[in-house]
Design a protein around this motif. Structure first.
Motif, PDB file in Angstrom:
ATOM      1  N   VAL A  14       0.858  -1.208  -0.077  1.00 52.93           N
ATOM      2  CA  VAL A  14      -0.192   0.056   0.022  1.00 52.93           C
ATOM      3  C   VAL A  14       1.056   1.134   0.054  1.00 52.93           C
ATOM      4  O   VAL A  14       1.872   1.367   0.843  1.00 52.93           O
TER       5      VAL A  14
ATOM      6  N   PHE B 175      -5.144   0.910   6.057  1.00 55.62           N
ATOM      7  CA  PHE B 175      -5.350   1.088   4.876  1.00 55.62           C
ATOM      8  C   PHE B 175      -6.580   1.286   4.609  1.00 55.62           C
ATOM      9  O   PHE B 175      -7.639   1.107   5.638  1.00 55.62           O
TER      10      PHE B 175
ATOM     11  N   ASP C 232      -7.060   3.363  -1.685  1.00 55.00           N
ATOM     12  CA  ASP C 232      -5.601   3.485  -1.500  1.00 55.00           C
ATOM     13  C   ASP C 232      -4.972   2.974  -2.725  1.00 55.00           C
ATOM     14  O   ASP C 232      -5.268   2.053  -3.442  1.00 55.00           O
ATOM     15  N   THR C 233      -3.744   3.534  -3.124  1.00 58.71           N
ATOM     16  CA  THR C 233      -3.186   3.068  -4.192  1.00 58.71           C
ATOM     17  C   THR C 233      -2.189   1.987  -3.805  1.00 58.71           C
ATOM     18  O   THR C 233      -1.486   1.924  -2.783  1.00 58.71           O
TER      19      THR C 233
END
Length: 288
Positions: free
Chosen positions: A184, A214, A218-219
């Motif tokens: 993450v 997270f 989220d990327t």
């Protein structure tokens, strides 16, 4: 000769009749202005028709030849257009700033100095199998070697598997045999990303500890914990999550950033220190 004479004798009345008719037409033609004009006009009309037909036949064959020339010229032009498009794709992807597109501004430029970047075009691609592969038009003569990372302008694509002189085959992220270390973004929580088959838009990041922090949206990026990819390359976006069977880890459903069904141009990333890193790690495992 005798048969010819017998034939002429037998048909002498008809021959005499035709001779008299010819003599009559000649006399009429020369001594009568009106008939002279009609016959001349008819002759000119017949001659014109014959000439027109002859010209049409000649033009038809000339047209076939011209058509073949046009087809050949069109084929050459198409090849030139294809070559120009390939050059344009290479120029376009070569001018994409890695820090902004491939790496999403996530790592410092200095950390990229140990990597080589080689652009390539996709010549074959599959997405419908459980083990999908991508073929690109660059090989070892261009500096490609196995275990190099492959990315698109949108995100991670896969890892180079086999290489010959002019072509390389990439094991796609859409391959159930491929596992990648990802995390993450902006955290230290990482796990193993893999595709489970089915929908080409989603993969799963597993083995993420339950104390990980997270949230949806989220990327997900590469962790950098391998000798293949730099850290921070875009992989996808977290869409949902669930606990794995043993309840000690999370399983994150990731919507992949790369559209694998429309790939045209790729960038192949080579870690200049890959062999040194792998050799050192191998020696360390020997001593265990």
């Amino acid at each position: 000769m005798r048969k010819l004479i017998e034939f002429l004798v037998a048909k002498r009345h008809w021959l005499l009749f035709l001779f008299c008719e010819i003599i009559s037409f000649v006399l009429i033609y020369h001594n009568n202005a009106y008939q002279h004009g009609i016959i001349l006009s008819a002759a000119n009309s017949i001659t014109g028709s014959i000439t027109s037909l002859s010209n049409s036949i000649v033009s038809y064959f000339d047209l076939q030849k011209a058509n073949l020339n046009l087809i050949e010229r069109n084929a050459r032009l198409e090849m030139e257009v294809a070559a120009l498009q390939e050059q344009l794709e290479e120029i376009k992807i070569a001018n994409i700033p890695f820090g902004k597109v491939f790496l999403k501004d996530s790592i410092l430029p200095d950390s990229l100095l140990k990597y080589d970047y080689i652009t390539a075009n996709v010549v074959n691609n599959s997405t419908i199998y459980m083990t999908n592969y991508i073929t690109v038009n660059k090989g070892y003569k261009d500096g490609i070697r196995p275990d190099m990372g492959v990315v698109s302008p949108d995100g991670v694509v896969g890892i180079v598997k086999t290489v010959n002189k002019n072509y390389s085959v990439v094991i796609s992220l859409l391959n159930v045999k491929l596992k990648m270390s990802c995390k993450v973004k902006n955290t230290n929580y990482f796990g193993s990303l893999s595709w489970k088959g089915g929908n080409v838009q989603y993969a799963y990041l597993e083995e993420l500890p339950t104390h990980s922090v997270f949230q949806i949206g989220d990327t997900i990026v590469t962790s950098g914990y391998s000798a293949v990819f730099p850290p921070g390359i875009m992989v996808g976006v977290l869409e949902s999550y669930d606990k794995q069977h043993d309840d000690n880890f999370f399983s994150l459903k990731v919507k992949l950033a790369t559209d694998f069904q429309s790939l045209t141009s790729l960038c192949i990333i080579g870690n200049k220190n890959q062999n040194e890193q792998l050799t050192t790690e191998k020696e360390a495992k020997k001593n265990d």
